[in-house]
Design a protein around this motif. Sequence first.
Motif, mmCIF file in Angstrom:
data_model
loop_
_atom_site.group_PDB
_atom_site.id
_atom_site.type_symbol
_atom_site.label_atom_id
_atom_site.label_comp_id
_atom_site.label_asym_id
_atom_site.label_seq_id
_atom_site.Cartn_x
_atom_site.Cartn_y
_atom_site.Cartn_z
ATOM 1 N N THR A 1 -1.145 19.846 21.489
ATOM 2 C CA THR A 1 -1.006 18.396 21.611
ATOM 3 C C THR A 1 -2.395 17.762 21.685
ATOM 4 O O THR A 1 -3.355 18.403 22.142
ATOM 5 N N PRO A 2 -2.538 16.503 21.243
ATOM 6 C CA PRO A 2 -3.835 15.823 21.383
ATOM 7 C C PRO A 2 -4.074 15.413 22.840
ATOM 8 O O PRO A 2 -3.158 14.979 23.535
ATOM 9 N N ARG A 3 -5.307 15.545 23.274
ATOM 10 C CA ARG A 3 -5.649 15.237 24.671
ATOM 11 C C ARG A 3 -6.541 14.012 24.801
ATOM 12 O O ARG A 3 -6.546 13.359 25.846
ATOM 13 N N THR A 4 -7.321 13.680 23.783
ATOM 14 C CA THR A 4 -8.221 12.529 23.863
ATOM 15 C C THR A 4 -7.542 11.308 23.249
ATOM 16 O O THR A 4 -6.570 11.424 22.487
ATOM 17 N N VAL A 5 -8.071 10.142 23.580
ATOM 18 C CA VAL A 5 -7.520 8.901 23.034
ATOM 19 C C VAL A 5 -7.712 8.820 21.523
ATOM 20 O O VAL A 5 -6.771 8.456 20.793
ATOM 21 N N PRO A 6 -8.896 9.116 20.961
ATOM 22 C CA PRO A 6 -9.007 9.108 19.484
ATOM 23 C C PRO A 6 -8.054 10.099 18.813
ATOM 24 O O PRO A 6 -7.511 9.816 17.741
ATOM 25 N N GLY A 7 -7.854 11.247 19.457
ATOM 26 C CA GLY A 7 -6.917 12.203 18.877
ATOM 27 C C GLY A 7 -5.493 11.676 18.865
ATOM 28 O O GLY A 7 -4.751 11.889 17.892
ATOM 29 N N ILE B 1 -4.649 8.470 18.762
ATOM 30 C CA ILE B 1 -4.588 7.407 17.745
ATOM 31 C C ILE B 1 -4.488 8.015 16.349
ATOM 32 O O ILE B 1 -3.713 7.548 15.497
ATOM 33 N N LEU B 2 -5.272 9.072 16.106
ATOM 34 C CA LEU B 2 -5.192 9.755 14.814
ATOM 35 C C LEU B 2 -3.801 10.336 14.585
ATOM 36 O O LEU B 2 -3.271 10.290 13.462
ATOM 37 N N LEU B 3 -3.190 10.859 15.631
ATOM 38 C CA LEU B 3 -1.849 11.425 15.500
ATOM 39 C C LEU B 3 -0.828 10.362 15.101
ATOM 40 O O LEU B 3 0.085 10.634 14.311
ATOM 41 N N ILE B 4 -0.977 9.145 15.627
ATOM 42 C CA ILE B 4 -0.021 8.080 15.295
ATOM 43 C C ILE B 4 -0.057 7.779 13.800
ATOM 44 O O ILE B 4 0.985 7.731 13.134
ATOM 45 N N PHE B 5 -1.251 7.574 13.242
ATOM 46 C CA PHE B 5 -1.349 7.259 11.812
ATOM 47 C C PHE B 5 -1.021 8.480 10.945
ATOM 48 O O PHE B 5 -0.301 8.369 9.946
ATOM 49 N N TYR B 6 -1.542 9.628 11.332
ATOM 50 C CA TYR B 6 -1.268 10.830 10.552
ATOM 51 C C TYR B 6 0.221 11.194 10.604
ATOM 52 O O TYR B 6 0.811 11.578 9.595
ATOM 53 N N GLY B 7 0.812 11.068 11.801
ATOM 54 C CA GLY B 7 2.237 11.373 11.935
ATOM 55 C C GLY B 7 3.118 10.413 11.156
ATOM 56 O O GLY B 7 4.173 10.802 10.637
ATOM 57 N N PHE B 8 2.707 9.148 11.054
ATOM 58 C CA PHE B 8 3.511 8.168 10.318
ATOM 59 C C PHE B 8 3.625 8.563 8.854
ATOM 60 O O PHE B 8 4.724 8.691 8.300
ATOM 61 N N PHE B 9 2.474 8.766 8.214
ATOM 62 C CA PHE B 9 2.495 9.128 6.794
ATOM 63 C C PHE B 9 2.948 10.577 6.596
ATOM 64 O O PHE B 9 3.581 10.904 5.586
#
Length: 300
Positions: A5-11, A13-21
Amino acid sequence: FGMTTPRTVPGKILLIFYGFFGCAGAILFFNLFLERIITFLAFILRTIHEREVRRKGIGNSPNTSSNKDSNSLDDVSLDDWKPSVYWVMLILLVGAIIVACSASAMYHPVEGWTYFEAIYFCFVAFATIGFGDYVVSQKATYDYVYFYRFGNFVFIVLGCCFIYSLFNVTSIVIKQFLNWLLQTMNRRCTLGTFKCNVSAAAAGRRNAITPGYLQRKHQGKEGVEVDFDSDSSFRRNSGELISMRDFLQANKISVAMMQKQLWETSQRGMGYNYSSSTSGFQGGVGPLAILNKKLGQEDV
């Protein structure tokens, strides 16, 4: 499964956009697999159907029937014959069971699970539920780890594709059952309403579809006053025509629904294809549209 799982805030945020597409692309991939596997199964079932028809034709008439059947079958395209949704569901179920049993045979000795636990993990993973109570690749060391990870990847992808296709075909069967149940209930309600209307008419209430000459005869014999329309005095010799107009006015909704059904039937009979004038991805969107096109189960 929750072990990465991502632990940092940038990670995150990246998961939200990457997971969407990424999820949208995965759904598209599953839909394309569904379309290809249904097309392949339809081709196999159609080949079996052609052989059965030819065999029956040859048995009936060895000289003429076989030639007629072969010529007619050669002219029929794949889209003109729709396979049974139940056969497709059975084949997909068998394919999903084979993939799950093969994957369980790999997980059982490597992960140290019982065979039932491996089957349970396969269903949870292939159905994308992912509880996380059973997770692969958690030991420190594995024998032939790269081959195991590659096999794990292949089995999960194939299992997800088969289970996704099986779920969508099963939804068509559930839809058929619900439509049958609603139609049965609708027939019973309509029959009950018809009986109530008949009993009310027998009790002496005015019937809107009674012919005009019978109403005048009834009025002349028993002296019962009957209400006619305002223009009935100008058309006393066309009682049936007036009664038909009253019938249509009393059944506006039924006539409108009948016209809609006739129009839809004519459109399906014409077989108009909108995809001939477009390019790229054609047809409906979603698994139900794919199944309706391939299996012809939109109106059952």
